[in-house]
Design an enzyme around this catalytic site. Structure first.
Site, short mmCIF file in Angstrom:
data_model
loop_
_atom_site.label_atom_id
_atom_site.label_comp_id
_atom_site.label_asym_id
_atom_site.label_seq_id
_atom_site.Cartn_x
_atom_site.Cartn_y
_atom_site.Cartn_z
CE LYS A 188 6.14 32.89 -25.53
NZ LYS A 188 5.16 31.77 -25.50
CE1 TYR A 194 0.66 34.88 -24.49
CE2 TYR A 194 2.11 35.02 -22.58
CZ TYR A 194 1.92 34.76 -23.93
OH TYR A 194 2.98 34.38 -24.71
O1 CDP Z 1 2.06 31.75 -28.90
P1 CDP Z 1 1.01 31.24 -29.85
O2 CDP Z 1 0.17 32.35 -30.45
O3 CDP Z 1 1.58 30.31 -30.87
O4 CDP Z 1 0.02 30.31 -28.98
P2 CDP Z 1 -1.27 30.70 -28.10
O5 CDP Z 1 -2.30 29.68 -28.36
O6 CDP Z 1 -1.66 32.12 -28.31
O7 CDP Z 1 -0.78 30.50 -26.60
C1 CDP Z 1 0.04 31.46 -25.98
C2 CDP Z 1 1.16 30.74 -25.25
O8 CDP Z 1 0.60 29.94 -24.22
C3 CDP Z 1 1.98 29.77 -26.08
O9 CDP Z 1 3.00 30.38 -26.84
C4 CDP Z 1 2.54 28.85 -25.02
O10 CDP Z 1 3.65 29.43 -24.36
C5 CDP Z 1 1.37 28.78 -24.02
N1 CDP Z 1 0.53 27.59 -24.21
C6 CDP Z 1 0.62 26.53 -23.31
O11 CDP Z 1 1.41 26.59 -22.36
N2 CDP Z 1 -0.17 25.41 -23.46
C7 CDP Z 1 -1.06 25.34 -24.48
N3 CDP Z 1 -1.82 24.24 -24.62
C8 CDP Z 1 -1.16 26.40 -25.40
C9 CDP Z 1 -0.37 27.50 -25.24
#
Ligand code: CDP
Ligand code: MG
Length: 156
Positions: free
Chosen positions: A14, A54
């Protein structure tokens, strides 16, 4: 011993990871653990592209901030291949929140917040297929094994 399944997944260093000079560190971690890079490029997503990537998180509280962050600078997208590559990659990354991530994982070592966690990895075969084809076409991927089943149905 049960045979592990050969998989492909998408990872992203990222914008925070690129800014912190962690491209090599992330790749090294994957390569040292049997996950091979079979496609890679540096890109700078615009807001729309980040929102498309996303899209599953549309409507969530963090969506606006996350997509602005992902469009804030260059990132490195890569296609990875290996046995159990999807879960292996996510294990090496660690939990989404660096504070919750296991010791020694990439996010624990280098992440600064739940948003700025330096690396992305697909969370399953279906999302991997969507995410790989979101950034790469067939001519940009250099597999070491014959085409995987999902490719025949998922490639647009
Ligand atoms: O990346 P990962 O699959 O672990 O997490 P996700 O739940 O799919 O969320 C995607 C991305 O959103 C995360 O990697 C974080 O950068 C961001 N995120 C965030 O800013 N705040 C949260 N509460 C959850 C996710
Ligand atoms: Mg996810």
């Amino acid at each position: 011993v049960e045979e592990e399944i050969m998989e492909r997944t998408l990872s992203i260093v990222k914008p925070d990871g690129v800014a912190k000079n962690l491209i090599g560190e992330v790749i090294k971690r994957f390569e040292d653990n049997g996950v091979k890079v079979i496609g890679m490029k540096m890109i700078s997503m615009n807001k729309k592209e980040a929102e498309g990537f996303y899209a599953v998180h549309q409507g969530k509280s963090f969506f606006e901030s996350l997509t602005t962050f992902m469009a804030s600078g260059p990132s490195v997208v890569m296609v990875l291949e290996g046995e159990d590559a999807i879960s292996k990659t996510r294990e090496l990354m660690g939990a989404t929140d660096p504070k919750q991530a296991k010791e020694g994982t990439l996010r624990r070592q280098f992440g600064t917040s739940i948003e700025r966690n330096i690396v992305h990895g697909s969370d399953g075969p279906d999302t991997a297929a969507f995410e790989i084809w979101y950034f790469f076409n067939a001519l940009e991927i250099f597999p070491t094994v014959s085409p995987l089943p999902f490719e025949t149905v998922s490639q647009p």
